[in-house]
Design a protein around this motif. Sequence first.
Motif, PDB file in Angstrom:
ATOM      1  N   PHE A 169       1.140 -10.812  -4.059  1.00  5.96           N
ATOM      2  CA  PHE A 169       1.236 -11.365  -2.707  1.00  5.96           C
ATOM      3  C   PHE A 169       1.346 -10.244  -1.691  1.00  5.96           C
ATOM      4  O   PHE A 169       2.239  -9.401  -1.765  1.00  5.96           O
ATOM      5  CB  PHE A 169       2.437 -12.306  -2.596  1.00  5.96           C
ATOM      6  N   ASP A 170       0.418 -10.225  -0.737  1.00  6.93           N
ATOM      7  CA  ASP A 170       0.405  -9.238   0.340  1.00  6.93           C
ATOM      8  C   ASP A 170       0.700  -9.976   1.635  1.00  6.93           C
ATOM      9  O   ASP A 170      -0.132 -10.721   2.136  1.00  6.93           O
ATOM     10  CB  ASP A 170      -0.967  -8.559   0.396  1.00  6.93           C
ATOM     11  N   ARG A 171       1.894  -9.764   2.186  1.00  6.74           N
ATOM     12  CA  ARG A 171       2.272 -10.476   3.408  1.00  6.74           C
ATOM     13  C   ARG A 171       1.714  -9.804   4.652  1.00  6.74           C
ATOM     14  O   ARG A 171       1.955 -10.245   5.770  1.00  6.74           O
ATOM     15  CB  ARG A 171       3.782 -10.642   3.502  1.00  6.74           C
ATOM     16  N   ASN A 172       0.956  -8.711   4.461  1.00  7.22           N
ATOM     17  CA  ASN A 172       0.201  -8.074   5.541  1.00  7.22           C
ATOM     18  C   ASN A 172       1.101  -7.508   6.640  1.00  7.22           C
ATOM     19  O   ASN A 172       0.728  -7.477   7.807  1.00  7.22           O
ATOM     20  CB  ASN A 172      -0.807  -9.062   6.113  1.00  7.22           C
ATOM     21  N   GLY A 173       2.314  -7.086   6.275  1.00  8.13           N
ATOM     22  CA  GLY A 173       3.223  -6.495   7.252  1.00  8.13           C
ATOM     23  C   GLY A 173       4.069  -7.498   8.006  1.00  8.13           C
ATOM     24  O   GLY A 173       4.925  -7.113   8.792  1.00  8.13           O
ATOM     25  N   TYR A 174       3.835  -8.789   7.769  1.00 13.73           N
ATOM     26  CA  TYR A 174       4.626  -9.814   8.453  1.00 13.73           C
ATOM     27  C   TYR A 174       5.986  -9.954   7.768  1.00 13.73           C
ATOM     28  O   TYR A 174       6.126  -9.734   6.572  1.00 13.73           O
ATOM     29  CB  TYR A 174       3.911 -11.171   8.432  1.00 13.73           C
ATOM     30  N   ILE A 175       6.984 -10.352   8.536  1.00 12.11           N
ATOM     31  CA  ILE A 175       8.306 -10.605   7.997  1.00 12.11           C
ATOM     32  C   ILE A 175       8.234 -11.856   7.128  1.00 12.11           C
ATOM     33  O   ILE A 175       7.546 -12.819   7.456  1.00 12.11           O
ATOM     34  CB  ILE A 175       9.325 -10.784   9.142  1.00 12.11           C
ATOM     35  N   TYR A 176       8.935 -11.844   6.000  1.00 11.68           N
ATOM     36  CA  TYR A 176       8.892 -12.949   5.051  1.00 11.68           C
ATOM     37  C   TYR A 176       9.802 -14.089   5.522  1.00 11.68           C
ATOM     38  O   TYR A 176      10.928 -14.252   5.056  1.00 11.68           O
ATOM     39  CB  TYR A 176       9.303 -12.467   3.663  1.00 11.68           C
ATOM     40  N   VAL A 187       2.750  -0.598   2.733  1.00  8.90           N
ATOM     41  CA  VAL A 187       2.805  -1.457   1.553  1.00  8.90           C
ATOM     42  C   VAL A 187       1.471  -1.444   0.810  1.00  8.90           C
ATOM     43  O   VAL A 187       1.437  -1.408  -0.421  1.00  8.90           O
ATOM     44  CB  VAL A 187       3.202  -2.893   1.958  1.00  8.90           C
ATOM     45  N   ARG A 188       0.371  -1.427   1.540  1.00 10.11           N
ATOM     46  CA  ARG A 188      -0.955  -1.475   0.909  1.00 10.11           C
ATOM     47  C   ARG A 188      -1.246  -0.230   0.081  1.00 10.11           C
ATOM     48  O   ARG A 188      -2.081  -0.257  -0.817  1.00 10.11           O
ATOM     49  CB  ARG A 188      -2.061  -1.639   1.955  1.00 10.11           C
ATOM     50  N   SER A 189      -0.559   0.867   0.356  1.00  9.49           N
ATOM     51  CA  SER A 189      -0.763   2.056  -0.455  1.00  9.49           C
ATOM     52  C   SER A 189      -0.169   1.878  -1.851  1.00  9.49           C
ATOM     53  O   SER A 189      -0.514   2.618  -2.767  1.00  9.49           O
ATOM     54  CB  SER A 189      -0.140   3.280   0.216  1.00  9.49           C
ATOM     55  N   LYS A 190       0.686   0.876  -2.028  1.00  8.14           N
ATOM     56  CA  LYS A 190       1.382   0.669  -3.298  1.00  8.14           C
ATOM     57  C   LYS A 190       0.886  -0.536  -4.078  1.00  8.14           C
ATOM     58  O   LYS A 190       1.164  -0.638  -5.268  1.00  8.14           O
ATOM     59  CB  LYS A 190       2.882   0.511  -3.034  1.00  8.14           C
ATOM     60  N   ILE A 191       0.195  -1.488  -3.429  1.00  8.76           N
ATOM     61  CA  ILE A 191      -0.260  -2.677  -4.151  1.00  8.76           C
ATOM     62  C   ILE A 191      -1.778  -2.763  -4.116  1.00  8.76           C
ATOM     63  O   ILE A 191      -2.425  -2.291  -3.191  1.00  8.76           O
ATOM     64  CB  ILE A 191       0.361  -3.981  -3.589  1.00  8.76           C
ATOM     65  N   GLN A 222       3.766  -1.906  14.894  1.00 10.71           N
ATOM     66  CA  GLN A 222       4.799  -1.856  13.866  1.00 10.71           C
ATOM     67  C   GLN A 222       4.367  -2.626  12.626  1.00 10.71           C
ATOM     68  O   GLN A 222       4.578  -2.171  11.496  1.00 10.71           O
ATOM     69  CB  GLN A 222       6.109  -2.413  14.408  1.00 10.71           C
ATOM     70  N   ARG A 223       3.738  -3.792  12.821  1.00  9.13           N
ATOM     71  CA  ARG A 223       3.256  -4.588  11.693  1.00  9.13           C
ATOM     72  C   ARG A 223       2.181  -3.828  10.932  1.00  9.13           C
ATOM     73  O   ARG A 223       2.176  -3.789   9.703  1.00  9.13           O
ATOM     74  CB  ARG A 223       2.697  -5.931  12.165  1.00  9.13           C
ATOM     75  N   GLN A 224       1.272  -3.173  11.662  1.00 11.59           N
ATOM     76  CA  GLN A 224       0.204  -2.421  11.011  1.00 11.59           C
ATOM     77  C   GLN A 224       0.757  -1.244  10.210  1.00 11.59           C
ATOM     78  O   GLN A 224       0.271  -0.941   9.119  1.00 11.59           O
ATOM     79  CB  GLN A 224      -0.810  -1.939  12.042  1.00 11.59           C
ATOM     80  N   LYS A 225       1.792  -0.581  10.714  1.00 15.29           N
ATOM     81  CA  LYS A 225       2.423   0.508   9.976  1.00 15.29           C
ATOM     82  C   LYS A 225       3.039  -0.001   8.676  1.00 15.29           C
ATOM     83  O   LYS A 225       2.900   0.632   7.629  1.00 15.29           O
ATOM     84  CB  LYS A 225       3.495   1.187  10.824  1.00 15.29           C
ATOM     85  N   ARG A 226       3.745  -1.157   8.766  1.00 12.95           N
ATOM     86  CA  ARG A 226       4.314  -1.762   7.554  1.00 12.95           C
ATOM     87  C   ARG A 226       3.204  -2.117   6.574  1.00 12.95           C
ATOM     88  O   ARG A 226       3.318  -1.894   5.370  1.00 12.95           O
ATOM     89  CB  ARG A 226       5.112  -3.020   7.893  1.00 12.95           C
ATOM     90  N   HIS A 227       2.114  -2.679   7.091  1.00 12.92           N
ATOM     91  CA  HIS A 227       0.994  -3.094   6.248  1.00 12.92           C
ATOM     92  C   HIS A 227       0.382  -1.896   5.510  1.00 12.92           C
ATOM     93  O   HIS A 227       0.170  -1.948   4.297  1.00 12.92           O
ATOM     94  CB  HIS A 227      -0.065  -3.791   7.096  1.00 12.92           C
ATOM     95  N   PHE A 228       0.109  -0.803   6.205  1.00 13.01           N
ATOM     96  CA  PHE A 228      -0.484   0.372   5.574  1.00 13.01           C
ATOM     97  C   PHE A 228       0.460   0.989   4.544  1.00 13.01           C
ATOM     98  O   PHE A 228       0.029   1.459   3.490  1.00 13.01           O
ATOM     99  CB  PHE A 228      -0.891   1.408   6.612  1.00 13.01           C
TER     100      PHE A 228
END
Length: 116
Positions: free
Chosen positions: A91-98, A16-20, A8-14
């Motif tokens: 800032f890239d939180r790498n899919g982790y919750i803030y 978000v990374r497509s946009k930043i 789930q974290r990796q999905k969030r990361h990918f």
Amino acid sequence: MVNSRKTQRQKRHFRVRSKISGTSSIPRMCVFKSNSYFYAQLINDEKGDTLVSSSSLSLNLKNANNMDAAKKVADDMIQKISAKKIKTIVFDRNGYIYHGKVKLFAETLREAGIKF
């Protein structure tokens, strides 16, 4: 199918990374948490270069994955970033919750005057 927390974290990361992305003038600050250590890198995505990095492993901290370790890694990154004269980052939180270590790391950077 049940997804693991890591998946789930990796999905969030990918997603978000497509946009930043980081540039030479505004690099991307990426954080990573393992079970043992806390890592941070400042990355120029145009060239694929790591400008600055720090971790609780490289700082030889005793309790290397707790809130104090994240704050010490942030303090080390602040010194290295200011030496490079960088004022603004992405800032890239790498899919982790803030919250927790990621939030403390980000707030420590903001208190030092780094904008994101």
